[in-house]
Write an enzyme that holds these catalytic residues in place. Structure first.
Site, PDB file in Angstrom:
ATOM      1  CE  LYS A   1      55.909-103.395  85.422  1.00 59.04           C
ATOM      2  NZ  LYS A   1      55.675-102.888  83.885  1.00 59.04           N
TER       3      LYS A   1
ATOM      4  NE  ARG B   1      59.328-106.381  79.588  1.00 57.93           N
ATOM      5  CZ  ARG B   1      59.944-106.442  80.728  1.00 57.93           C
ATOM      6  NH1 ARG B   1      59.190-106.205  81.793  1.00 57.93           N
ATOM      7  NH2 ARG B   1      61.236-106.261  80.776  1.00 57.93           N
TER       8      ARG B   1
END
Ligand code: HH2
Length: 284
Positions: A227, A261
């Protein structure tokens, strides 16, 4: 620090924790922020799902709609056409449970029918009024994620008084709303939503204080993989964030996350095993 939950996965009760799970991300989309377009072809998606199971994934999350900052919603028929054949094939071919990453009740219902055991709803039941009923009836697990705003605009100007307290209060409220709608508490997981309406400092504060979310009493799932907070810290593009992802994954596990995740399953599974062994309860 030892803790365990029983997760209700459509008729099956599965122990979760203290060993953390690795959830492999499978984006059947043309536009996901890190792997968009790579697995839009169903055969490529199924092959990637199988490979992630072999690499050590405990769970696969199949999504047909990108939620990256600025992304636009996908029509229901299109999302369904992307994910359902892939979920049906993977549910038949791999032993690990399959999750569907969707906020649409009709897509969730079709996915559960096709063999999925979990729904990952980034709107935490605020997106589609029919979603709670689907989960109450089918009995699959449900991830409730925190997001401020909506993907199209969420990164414009995220604002909080006290970010960790606000995220925790939101997740607590969403757990109670889900239970009030007929979903069993054992079906629920919570996720602080890294990158969803949060600045770099907000994301870091949440990860530093992740352990505070354990008081909600449900398993914590975290998605730091590749991210932009890692890009900001390291000044690196999305394809070069593996080491940063693994550092974040280890920190999450040390602070009590029970599901991480990730895109890079093999590497993350190794990092999780070491981090779990180094927790104060030493999970081997
Ligand atoms: N992050 C993304 C998508 N879904 N779901 C949960 N529960 N938690 C997350 O942190 C999360 C999520 C974004 O990552 P990705 O799926 O790789 O990208 P895209 O949304 O562009 O498909």
């Amino acid at each position: 620090m030892a803790e365990g939950f029983v997760l209700r996965l459509r008729g099956r009760e599965v122990p979760l924790g203290p060993r953390p799970w690795v959830q492999g991300i499978l984006n059947v989309t043309p536009d996901s922020f890190s792997d968009g377009g790579r697995f839009l072809d169903p055969a490529a998606a199924v092959a990637r799902g199988r490979a992630m199971a072999e690499e050590g994934a405990d769970l696969l999350d199949v999504g047909g709609e990108s939620t990256r900052p600025g992304s636009a919603p996908v029509p229901e028929a299109e999302e369904r056409a992307r994910v359902i054949p892939v979920i049906r094939a993977l549910a038949r071919d791999v032993a690990v449970p399959i999750s569907v990453d969707t906020s649409k009740a009709s897509v969730a219902a079709a996915a559960l029918e096709a063999g999925a055991a979990m729904v990952n709803d980034v709107t935490a039941l605020r997106g589609d009024p029919a979603m709670a009923g689907v989960l109450a009836r089918a009995g699959g697990a449900l991830v409730l994620m925190h997001m401020q705003g909506e993907p199209r605009t969420m990164q414009a100007a995220p604002r909080y008084g006290e970010v960790v307290a606000e995220v925790a209060a939101f997740l607590r409220e969403r757990v109670e709303a889900a239970v009030a709608a007929g979903i069993a508490r054992e079906q629920l997981l919570v996720d602080p939503g890294i990158g969803f309406g949060k600045t770099l400092e907000h994301n870091l504060e949440i990860l530093r204080r992740l352990g505070e979310l354990r008081s909600i009493g449900r398993p914590i799932l975290v998605g730091p993989s590749r991210k932009s907070f890692l890009g900001a810290l390291l000044d690196l593009p999305v394809g070069e964030r593996l080491e940063g992802t693994l550092a974040a994954v280890a920190a999450c596990v040390l602070r009590g996350a029970l599901v991480v995740r990730v895109h890079d399953v093999r590497a993350a599974a190794r990092a999780v095993r070491v981090a779990a062994a180094l927790r104060s309860d030493g999970v081997l």
